[in-house]
Design an enzyme around this catalytic site. Structure first.
Site, mmCIF file in Angstrom:
data_model
loop_
_atom_site.group_PDB
_atom_site.id
_atom_site.type_symbol
_atom_site.label_atom_id
_atom_site.label_comp_id
_atom_site.label_asym_id
_atom_site.label_seq_id
_atom_site.Cartn_x
_atom_site.Cartn_y
_atom_site.Cartn_z
ATOM 1 N N SER A 134 -9.492 3.255 1.704
ATOM 2 C CA SER A 134 -8.145 2.901 1.277
ATOM 3 C C SER A 134 -7.509 2.129 2.423
ATOM 4 O O SER A 134 -8.143 1.275 3.044
ATOM 5 C CB SER A 134 -7.349 4.166 0.926
ATOM 6 O OG SER A 134 -6.043 3.859 0.502
ATOM 7 N N TYR A 148 -1.320 -4.848 -4.191
ATOM 8 C CA TYR A 148 -2.275 -4.193 -3.293
ATOM 9 C C TYR A 148 -1.981 -2.702 -3.203
ATOM 10 O O TYR A 148 -2.890 -1.872 -3.303
ATOM 11 C CB TYR A 148 -2.205 -4.839 -1.909
ATOM 12 C CG TYR A 148 -3.128 -4.216 -0.891
ATOM 13 C CD1 TYR A 148 -4.504 -4.357 -0.998
ATOM 14 C CD2 TYR A 148 -2.614 -3.499 0.181
ATOM 15 C CE1 TYR A 148 -5.348 -3.794 -0.059
ATOM 16 C CE2 TYR A 148 -3.457 -2.938 1.140
ATOM 17 C CZ TYR A 148 -4.826 -3.082 1.009
ATOM 18 O OH TYR A 148 -5.665 -2.512 1.948
ATOM 19 N N LYS A 152 -4.281 0.689 -4.138
ATOM 20 C CA LYS A 152 -4.642 1.713 -3.156
ATOM 21 C C LYS A 152 -4.013 3.068 -3.476
ATOM 22 O O LYS A 152 -4.639 4.112 -3.248
ATOM 23 C CB LYS A 152 -4.245 1.252 -1.749
ATOM 24 C CG LYS A 152 -5.060 0.076 -1.233
ATOM 25 C CD LYS A 152 -6.556 0.368 -1.234
ATOM 26 C CE LYS A 152 -7.365 -0.754 -0.619
ATOM 27 N NZ LYS A 152 -8.828 -0.494 -0.666
#
Length: 278
Positions: A134, A148, A152
């Site tokens: 991650s 993004y 994650k």
């Protein structure tokens, strides 16, 4: 003990560093890359210790085939590392449908399918370790990185839940949260930015775009040191659920958690007041 590792995205960044360290110490590695030519040098150097396959994580139909072939060829795989990924940045208004789909498919959907394919093998062999790469962006956020972060945060939620599912089966899960490191991540992100929306140029998103194009913005994180800690974590049983790597990762994650906890505590009275009275 010689272990066998399955690692996605061994062509660059943390994946490449991990493969090189592991092969250099005599471990076996099954590595995937979208462009196999990028890892031809490692194959030539390490021969049968390095099993390779072409894989684009957005091709979900190919994921199970590659994972199954790796287990069939190598017999046993001890550690499955979901490493492949990238950062898609920019104002959400400037992101295209294709950019949104590819980011989520690569960073989240792909790893889910890797785990689904690997678990039956890990169960049959009596255990193993799943590692998810991650970032501190899985716990803290910045403007201009909404997509993004979505990938994650989703990745961390998935692996956190799976950890409890597979623990009784002898399978461990570790989520790695690096900060900025001296890889090509930032350079690549700078070439993939969403459209530049005029309204955001004088905001923090404009500053983010400028930072990504600034050659003097050099990260402090040492990929070699970070990868060494990841590799060493496999010796720990039970393994750590999360590993934060880098001073920026520690600082950002702690700040985010402290702020969220304080906000939650402030709502305690209202939260309990909504329960049905007995």
């Amino acid at each position: 003990m010689v272990r066998t590792w399955f690692i996605t995205g061994v062509n660059s960044g943390f994946g490449r560093e991990m493969a090189e360290q592991l092969l250099g110490r005599g471990e076996r590695v099954a590595g995937t890359a979208r462009r196999p030519d990028d890892i031809a040098d490692l194959k030539a150097k390490y021969g049968t210790s390095f099993w390779t396959a072409q894989l684009d994580l957005t091709d979900t139909a190919a994921v199970a085939d590659v994972v199954n072939r790796a287990f069939h060829h190598l017999g046993r795989i001890d550690v499955v590392v979901n490493n492949a990924g990238y950062g898609q940045f920019g104002a959400v208004e400037g992101l295209s449908d294709e950019q949104i789909a590819r980011q989520i498919d690569t960073n989240l959907i792909g790893p889910i399918h890797v785990v689904r394919a690997a678990l039956p093998h890990l169960r049959r062999q009596g255990g193993g370790r799943l590692i998810a790469m991650s970032s501190y962006g899985g716990q803290a956020t910045h403007p201009g990185a909404s997509l993004y972060h979505a990938s994650k945060w989703g990745l961390e939620g998935f692996f956190d839940s799976v950890a409890a599912e597979v623990a009784p089966l002898g399978i461990g899960v570790t989520i790695v949260e690096p900060g900025a490191a001296r890889t090509a991540f930032r350079t690549t992100a700078g070439t993939l930015l969403g459209a530049d929306v005029d309204a955001y140029r004088n905001t923090s998103i404009g500053a983010m775009r400028a930072m990504l194009s600034n050659p003097d913005a050099i990260a402090k994180g040492d990929p070699g040191k970070m990868v060494q800690i990841i590799i060493d974590s496999v010796e720990i049983d039970p393994g750590p659920r999360r590993i934060a790597l880098g001073g920026d990762a520690y600082t950002m994650i702690k700040r985010a958690l402290v702020e969220r906890l304080a906000a939650l505590e402030a709502q305690k009275g209202a939260a309990f007041a909504t329960d049905v009275a007995r």
